[in-house]
Design an enzyme around this catalytic site. Sequence first.
Site, mmCIF file in Angstrom:
data_model
loop_
_atom_site.group_PDB
_atom_site.id
_atom_site.type_symbol
_atom_site.label_atom_id
_atom_site.label_comp_id
_atom_site.label_asym_id
_atom_site.label_seq_id
_atom_site.Cartn_x
_atom_site.Cartn_y
_atom_site.Cartn_z
ATOM 1 C CB CYS B 49 36.646 47.489 49.244
ATOM 2 S SG CYS B 49 37.992 48.470 49.920
ATOM 3 C CG HIS B 50 36.891 54.167 47.431
ATOM 4 N ND1 HIS B 50 38.017 54.766 46.928
ATOM 5 C CD2 HIS B 50 35.846 54.882 46.970
ATOM 6 C CE1 HIS B 50 37.672 55.829 46.214
ATOM 7 N NE2 HIS B 50 36.355 55.920 46.223
ATOM 8 C CB THR B 51 41.028 49.277 47.357
ATOM 9 O OG1 THR B 51 41.186 49.946 48.595
ATOM 10 C CG2 THR B 51 42.377 49.028 46.721
ATOM 11 C CG HIS B 71 39.866 43.674 47.917
ATOM 12 N ND1 HIS B 71 39.372 44.603 47.033
ATOM 13 C CD2 HIS B 71 40.064 44.326 49.083
ATOM 14 C CE1 HIS B 71 39.268 45.774 47.668
ATOM 15 N NE2 HIS B 71 39.680 45.636 48.910
ATOM 16 C CD GLU B 72 35.187 44.857 52.149
ATOM 17 O OE1 GLU B 72 35.820 45.868 52.420
ATOM 18 O OE2 GLU B 72 33.938 44.809 52.078
ATOM 19 C CB CYS B 101 54.734 33.375 53.968
ATOM 20 S SG CYS B 101 56.134 34.167 54.801
ATOM 21 C CB CYS B 104 59.038 36.654 55.724
ATOM 22 S SG CYS B 104 57.501 37.531 56.083
ATOM 23 C CB CYS B 107 55.134 36.143 58.907
ATOM 24 S SG CYS B 107 54.193 36.546 57.412
ATOM 25 C CB CYS B 115 53.509 38.533 54.479
ATOM 26 S SG CYS B 115 54.173 37.074 53.655
ATOM 27 N NE ARG B 119 55.776 43.948 52.229
ATOM 28 C CZ ARG B 119 56.697 44.818 52.676
ATOM 29 N NH1 ARG B 119 56.739 46.043 52.141
ATOM 30 N NH2 ARG B 119 57.535 44.501 53.612
ATOM 31 C CB CYS B 179 39.025 44.671 52.748
ATOM 32 S SG CYS B 179 39.950 46.168 52.269
ATOM 33 N NE ARG B 374 33.009 47.482 52.430
ATOM 34 C CZ ARG B 374 33.750 48.580 52.277
ATOM 35 N NH1 ARG B 374 33.178 49.736 51.959
ATOM 36 N NH2 ARG B 374 35.046 48.532 52.444
#
Lengths: 461, 381
Positions: B49-51, B71-72, B101, B104, B107, B115, B119, B179, B374
Site C-alpha cells: 500500500c502506498h503508506t 499492513h495489508e 479495543c 474506550c 469504540c 480507538c 489507533r 487497508c 494492487r
Amino acid sequence: MNTKTTPLVTPSTIQRSCPLPRGTTPSIPAFQSHANMISIIHKNCPFHTIERAKRKKKSLLVQSVLKREGYVVEEEERKGTMSAITGQVIRCKAAVAWEAGKPLVMEEVEVAPPQKDEVRIKILFTSLCHTDVYFWEAKGQTPLFPRIFGHEAGGIVESVGEGVTELVPGDHVLPIFTGECKQCRHCKSKESNMCELLRINTDRGVMLSDGQTRFTINGKPVYHFLGTSTFSEYTVVHAGCVAKINPAAPLDKVCLLSCGFSTGFGATVNVAKPEKGSTVAIFGLGAVGLAAAEGARVAGASRIIGVDLNPNRFEIAKKFGVTEFINPKDHDKPVQQVIIEATDGGVDRSVECTGSISAMISAFECVHDGWGVCVLVGVPNKDDAFKTHPINFLNERTLKGTFYGNFKPRSDIPKVVEMYLKKEVELDKFITHEVDFADINKAFDYMLQGESLRCIIRMQS
Amino acid sequence: MPSSTVGQVISCRAAVAWEAGKPLVIEEVEVAPPQKMEVRVKILFTSLCHTDVYFWEAKGQTPVFPRIFGHEASGIVESVGEGVTELKPGDHVLPVFTGECKDCAYCRSEDSNLCELLRINTDRGVMLHDGKSRFSINGKPIYHFVGTSTFSEYTVTHVGSLAKINPEAPLDKVCILSCGISTGLGATLNVAKPKKGSTVAIFGLGAVGLAAAEGARIAGASRIIGVDRNSNRFELAKKFGVTEFVNSKDHEKPVQEVIAEMTNGGVDRSVECTGNIKAMISAFECVHDGWGVAVLVGVPNKDDEFKTNPINLLNERTLKGTFFGNYKPRTDLPLVVEKYMNKELEVEKFITHEATFSDINKAFDLMLKGEGLRCIIRMDA
C-alpha cells in the site's frame, strides 16, 4: 361586497377586551360543554381562539355564548371578505431610512396593492434584528436608500394579488426574509431551504414581478429590504415568503420566529442535532446564540458551554440553559484548547453565532475528534478565509453551515409556532424591551448599546 | 498447523528494510511468541500500500530502521497470548493497522473508529505490552510498522488489531480489504452516503479512489465523475463505475468550476483520495450548495492548510473527513468480507499483479512507476 370597514379582531384588540388577567383559565360550563366548541377553547382565554368560522352560524353561536357570559366581543370581520381598501393604495406610516446610519423618520407612505403572487400584510408587531442594523449602517455594503427595513414581524393578510390561493385576508402570517417557491430543486430537497427563486437577496430593493417598489412618497420610490420591509404599517411581500400560522398564537411573541430565533434554534435542532446528554458549545450569546442554546436545552444536552467576550452576557444566558461560561479574554491559550481541556477532548457539538472568523475556526477545532460536529451560523465579512489543518477533518470532525436554521419558511415555521403554543419552546424570555412604532429608533439604540435581546415594536399603540 | 511452535520462537523469512529507500532484503528473523493480549499470525498473502512506501522512503518522517513493513495482508492464527479469548489457532484473520479495543469512548461510539488504545501510530516500532519488538536478528531488534509488519512469514500483533473473517473467503483476494480498499469504500458508503441516483465526484483514481468509486457504484449513483491529472487512469476507472472524467490539467478555470458547470451547480457528494491540498479544497467547493457533502480521505503533508470562504459552509455544504473509511476493524471488516462473498462487492479487479515473497521488491517498483493497482505477494514461495 361588504363595504363596512370594521376593525379586525386581532390578538391585541381581543386582549384588551378580555376582562380576565392573562394566563387564567376561564370556566364557562355552557361553552365547554358544546361539543363542537371544545376545540376552540384555549387554555388561557377563549378570545384568543375565536375561530373565524367559515360557517356564519358557528361564529354567531360562539359570540352569543360569550356575550351571555359577560365577555365583550368586538365586531368580527369575516375571513376572506374584502374590505374597502382592497385593490386600493393604502396611505400609512412607515419608518423610512433616508441615509445610512441616520435615525429612521416616521413618514406617510403609499403602499400599492399586491400584484401577481404578492400579498399585502398589515404588520402588527415587528422587532429589530442585527441584520437590519448591518444594512442600515451600510459600511462596505451596496447602499440602497431611501429604504424601509425590518424583517422580523407578525401580521395579518389584508389582501392578496392575482394567483394567490394559499392565503386569504385575515390569515395570521409571519413575513420571512427568504422564501419557498415549493417548485425548485432546493425546495424539493429535504435538506435545503435555499429556494432558487426567493432566497435572501440583500441587494434587491424592488419586487420580482415588475422590478418596481410598492412603496412611494410623493411618487418617489422607497426601496424594500429582504422582500419584507416590516417597519411599515402595511407591506407587500411575495406569497412564497409568507408563513401562515395558527391564529391562536400571540403575534407579539411569535414574530421572533421569522428570523433570529429560528436561525439559532434550527442551527442546533436541525443541523447540529445534539443527542440527549451530549455537550454543546455556543459561541456568541446574543439572541441567535441564546436561541441555539435554547435548542440545545430542548434537545437535552447535559452541558451547554457559552463562549463570549462580554461577561455581562453570562447572567442572562443561564435562563437559556447555558451551564458554564468561557471568556476567551480570560485565557492565554486559544479558546478551543480551553474547551478541549474542560471537556475531556472536546464538545460533541458546537454552534458558532458571531460571524467572527477566528471564533468560527475555534468552534470547529473545539469539537471532539471521532464524532464532533460544528455548525457555523454567523455571517463573516466578505473577505474572511476559514483556515484549519486538514488533519482535523481526517480525524473525523464534521463542519457544517446553516442558513435560517435550515427551516423551510412555509413548511416548517408554522410547526415551530405550534411548538411554542405547546410550550415546547420558550420565546418570551427573548423579549427584553417594548416600544411603540413612533419610538422605533429606541430599538436601534438598545441594540447598538448591546443592551437588549429583542425589542418588540408595537405598530398600534 | 504445526502445534510444536506454540510458545516457541519461530525462525522464518522476513523482508527487512535496513535503510530508508533501499530495496528490502529477505532475511531469516526470529519471531518471539505472543505475550499478553497478543496473537502470532502466519501470513499467507500480503500486498503493498502506498503508506508502506511513504514510510519506507521516510522523507520528513521519523526514520525507524531496520523495520518490517506491510499492513495489508491475510493469515491464519498460529498461537495466542495470555488473556486472548476471541481468537484461537486456525482462525482466518486480517491484521489491520488500526485497532478496536471495544472499551474506550471511540469504540463505544457509533460514529468513530479512532480507538484510543490502538489507533494508528506510525512512529511506534514496538509492542505496547512491554515496549519491545517481537522480531530480532542475532538478538538485535527489528522494528514493527503500524502494529502489523506483514512482510514476514510470521508476525505478532495486538489481538485488538485482528479482524476474524469467514474461513471460506479466499485469502489471496480479501487481504486487500485490510487497508486501501476499505478506506475508499467506507469513505463513500459510511461517510459520504450518496443516495441512489445521485452524482458523485472522486478525486484521485488510484486504488483508494477506485474503491471510493466502487462504493458509489454499489450505492447506485447515476454519475461518477473521476478527477485525475493522469489521463492514463481513465480507461481502467471505467471498470469501477466511473462514468466521466475531468483532468484538471485540461482546463484553465479551477476544476471545481468545471465540475459545477457539468452538474448544474455541483455534485451531491465528493470524495477526495489524493491528499493534495488543492484537490481537497476543490473537492469541497465542487459540491452543490443546499445539500452537498465532501469527504476527505487522502492524507496531506504535515504543514498544509485547508482554506475556503466560509460562505461555502453557510450555504449548506458539509465537509467531513474519514479514517479507514470509518470502519471499526473487528466489528465491521468481517461484514465487508461478507459483502464480497455475496458478490455485492468486486475485489478481483483491484488485483493487477502477483509476485512471490522473494520478489517483493517488484511490488515496490510497480508502485513507484505508477503501474497497476494492487500486487499480491504470496508468502509461500
